[in-house]
Design an enzyme around this catalytic site. Sequence first.
Site, PDB file in Angstrom:
ATOM      1  N   HIS A   1       1.887  38.979  39.794  1.00  0.00           N
ATOM      2  CA  HIS A   1       0.695  38.477  40.490  1.00  0.00           C
ATOM      3  C   HIS A   1       0.579  39.102  41.888  1.00  0.00           C
ATOM      4  O   HIS A   1       1.256  38.664  42.810  1.00  0.00           O
ATOM      5  CB  HIS A   1       0.783  36.956  40.629  1.00  0.00           C
TER       6      HIS A   1
ATOM      7  N   GLY B   1      -3.792  33.252  33.048  1.00  0.00           N
ATOM      8  CA  GLY B   1      -4.237  32.059  32.334  1.00  0.00           C
ATOM      9  C   GLY B   1      -3.068  31.435  31.608  1.00  0.00           C
ATOM     10  O   GLY B   1      -2.046  32.096  31.403  1.00  0.00           O
TER      11      GLY B   1
ATOM     12  N   GLU C   1      -1.788  38.678  43.886  1.00  0.00           N
ATOM     13  CA  GLU C   1      -2.595  37.821  44.761  1.00  0.00           C
ATOM     14  C   GLU C   1      -1.778  36.785  45.519  1.00  0.00           C
ATOM     15  O   GLU C   1      -2.253  36.209  46.484  1.00  0.00           O
ATOM     16  CB  GLU C   1      -3.702  37.125  43.948  1.00  0.00           C
TER      17      GLU C   1
ATOM     18  N   CYS D   1      -1.456  39.562  34.622  1.00  0.00           N
ATOM     19  CA  CYS D   1      -0.697  38.641  33.770  1.00  0.00           C
ATOM     20  C   CYS D   1      -1.412  38.461  32.429  1.00  0.00           C
ATOM     21  O   CYS D   1      -1.501  39.402  31.653  1.00  0.00           O
ATOM     22  CB  CYS D   1      -0.448  37.327  34.514  1.00  0.00           C
ATOM     23  N   TYR D   2      -1.967  37.278  32.145  1.00  0.00           N
ATOM     24  CA  TYR D   2      -2.689  37.095  30.872  1.00  0.00           C
ATOM     25  C   TYR D   2      -3.791  38.149  30.749  1.00  0.00           C
ATOM     26  O   TYR D   2      -4.043  38.685  29.656  1.00  0.00           O
ATOM     27  CB  TYR D   2      -3.300  35.685  30.833  1.00  0.00           C
TER      28      TYR D   2
ATOM     29  N   SER E   1     -17.515  13.052  57.605  1.00  0.00           N
ATOM     30  CA  SER E   1     -16.275  12.269  57.656  1.00  0.00           C
ATOM     31  C   SER E   1     -15.526  12.557  58.940  1.00  0.00           C
ATOM     32  O   SER E   1     -14.526  11.932  59.240  1.00  0.00           O
ATOM     33  CB  SER E   1     -15.394  12.651  56.471  1.00  0.00           C
TER      34      SER E   1
ATOM     35  N   LYS F   1      -9.753  26.512  52.844  1.00  0.00           N
ATOM     36  CA  LYS F   1      -9.816  25.854  54.159  1.00  0.00           C
ATOM     37  C   LYS F   1      -9.895  26.837  55.319  1.00  0.00           C
ATOM     38  O   LYS F   1     -10.701  26.682  56.236  1.00  0.00           O
ATOM     39  CB  LYS F   1      -8.575  24.976  54.294  1.00  0.00           C
TER      40      LYS F   1
ATOM     41  N   GLY G   1     -14.118  15.350  59.267  1.00  0.00           N
ATOM     42  CA  GLY G   1     -13.249  16.449  58.874  1.00  0.00           C
ATOM     43  C   GLY G   1     -13.958  17.779  59.045  1.00  0.00           C
ATOM     44  O   GLY G   1     -15.174  17.832  59.257  1.00  0.00           O
ATOM     45  N   VAL G   2     -13.157  18.842  58.959  1.00  0.00           N
ATOM     46  CA  VAL G   2     -13.696  20.186  59.148  1.00  0.00           C
ATOM     47  C   VAL G   2     -14.756  20.495  58.089  1.00  0.00           C
ATOM     48  O   VAL G   2     -15.824  21.031  58.388  1.00  0.00           O
ATOM     49  CB  VAL G   2     -12.565  21.234  59.001  1.00  0.00           C
ATOM     50  N   ASP G   3     -14.466  20.128  56.842  1.00  0.00           N
ATOM     51  CA  ASP G   3     -15.330  20.545  55.735  1.00  0.00           C
ATOM     52  C   ASP G   3     -16.727  19.970  55.864  1.00  0.00           C
ATOM     53  O   ASP G   3     -17.722  20.687  55.728  1.00  0.00           O
ATOM     54  CB  ASP G   3     -14.729  20.109  54.391  1.00  0.00           C
ATOM     55  N   SER G   4     -16.795  18.666  56.143  1.00  0.00           N
ATOM     56  CA  SER G   4     -18.134  18.081  56.211  1.00  0.00           C
ATOM     57  C   SER G   4     -18.850  18.553  57.476  1.00  0.00           C
ATOM     58  O   SER G   4     -20.069  18.728  57.474  1.00  0.00           O
ATOM     59  CB  SER G   4     -18.075  16.557  56.129  1.00  0.00           C
ATOM     60  N   SER G   5     -18.113  18.816  58.555  1.00  0.00           N
ATOM     61  CA  SER G   5     -18.765  19.291  59.791  1.00  0.00           C
ATOM     62  C   SER G   5     -19.340  20.688  59.575  1.00  0.00           C
ATOM     63  O   SER G   5     -20.448  20.981  60.029  1.00  0.00           O
ATOM     64  CB  SER G   5     -17.766  19.358  60.949  1.00  0.00           C
TER      65      SER G   5
END
Length: 519
Positions: A175, A61, A177, A88-89, A229, A375, A231-235
Amino acid sequence: MDQSSRTTDQRVLVLDFGSQYSRLIARRVREQNVYCEIVRHDISLERVQAHAPRGLIFSGGPNSVYDEGAPRCDPALLRMGLPVLGICYGMQLVCDALGGRVESTPAREYGRARCHFTKQDPLLSGLPGEMQVWMSHGDQVSSVSDDFTPLGNTETCPLAAVRHHELPIYGLQFHPEVSHTPQGDVILRNFLRDVCGCEGTWKLGDFAEEAVEIIRRQVGSARVICGLSGGVDSSVTAALLYRAIGSQLSCILVDNGLLRKGESEAVIKEFTQHFKTDLHVVDAKDRFMQALAGVTEPQEKRTRIGHAFIDCFRQEAVDIVDANFLAQGTLYPDVIESGAATDGPAATIKLHHNVGGLPDELGFELIEPLRDLFKDEVRKLGEALGLPTDYVWRHPFPGPGLAVRCLGEVTDDRLVILREADAIVVEEIKAAGLYRQTSQAFAVLLPVRSVGVMGDSRTYENAVAVRCVDTDDFMTADWSHLPYEVLASISTRLINEVQGVNRVCYDISSKPPATIEWE
Ligand code: XMP
């Protein structure tokens, strides 16, 4: 579903203290096939018990633990006997709460460091004695109580990894990650498997099943409108909804005049092949161009586009009976970069049109089933839902479309130039066999003109920037090291074939500090 066999039962909670990396931690946990949820840092002991997690991870953070109002957790969480990994934090908070001290370092440490491990521990099993780690901090733990053992240090950080003697509590100043800690996944795996005792049986398909259940419960017999749209996300959002509620789904494709060349025809073709539910195509070119007239400021463009989208949906929805819900393909990077994550005080980078650009009085209940995903996770989900591989692996295209690639005022004439330029860039990347290797390739029309010479005449025309990036999660990205020949053919075609362009530049900025789109 048989409750006893749910793979999400073995879950881990990530307490978000405002780090841009909180979701990344969640995603790394899911990559280890362990279900995980992000929760507010101040979650109560009772709420944690209700989740029955196998372990807790405290994120990093931006604060110092001694700041007034710095985010803290219920200290009782540290006495539950649950495994805790503070990063970290998160580490500083844990050590401070259990009798240690945190101090600011003379110089902020940001970047790669070598960590030497000084003790054997299940958390470090399978790691070499020394490895590269990624640091990003101003404060660090300067001393720990006698209950803690140091496990590792770097040149400037004597307590880079620690563990509690009796409780399964760990702290890491670095980190694990991020990809710049190359063996960070080993640490997370050790924590999840050996410290928390998770078996690692969760998979993304389970996410689809649970999302389908949640959507059915939420929607009942109403209808859902989903903006497509192309795009991948809306599909993928549409595919998930289609699986959940079938013909209760109505999709709306808003042709806002900001789409790529041939895009709306391609979306209609793809949609009708895969979904047997109604599709409304709205011609809203004029509405969007009016909304954008005279606007040059990027956030203002995004806000206006967001509003225009909602107006279109509202208007179209009037004829759709019981349309109470609006589904959007909002992903985690959209949420975090809009500063809209519910759990943490992350900074606003861009108002993504579908997050920060929404009017308050929406008039629909929102459904955003992909809000926790990155994504590449969405792509895998799309494949699991049966969308064609080629479609799922298309480069992303932002919701505000060509407007955020047409720097300065968006006008019809400039859009014609940009649309042609964009098509050429993508064609050339495909022709070179680099489309799947690169993550996103496009043209940006710059708001400058420069002098050139064509034939024997002077020209004073537009400059186009070519942007091509490599990334997994679109949170960070590197510019693609395209071969010179490919750059040369892109440049030649742009200047020869697109009227109004006489100069081409290649964008060699990484994210951060730049972003992928220019606006
Ligand atoms: P940036 O420019 O923030 O982009 O590095 C990260 C990814 O998000 C896409 N992008 C958007 N997608 N609505 C979207 O649906 C938006 O407002 C938006 N802005 C950026 C961008 O194309 C890249 O893939």
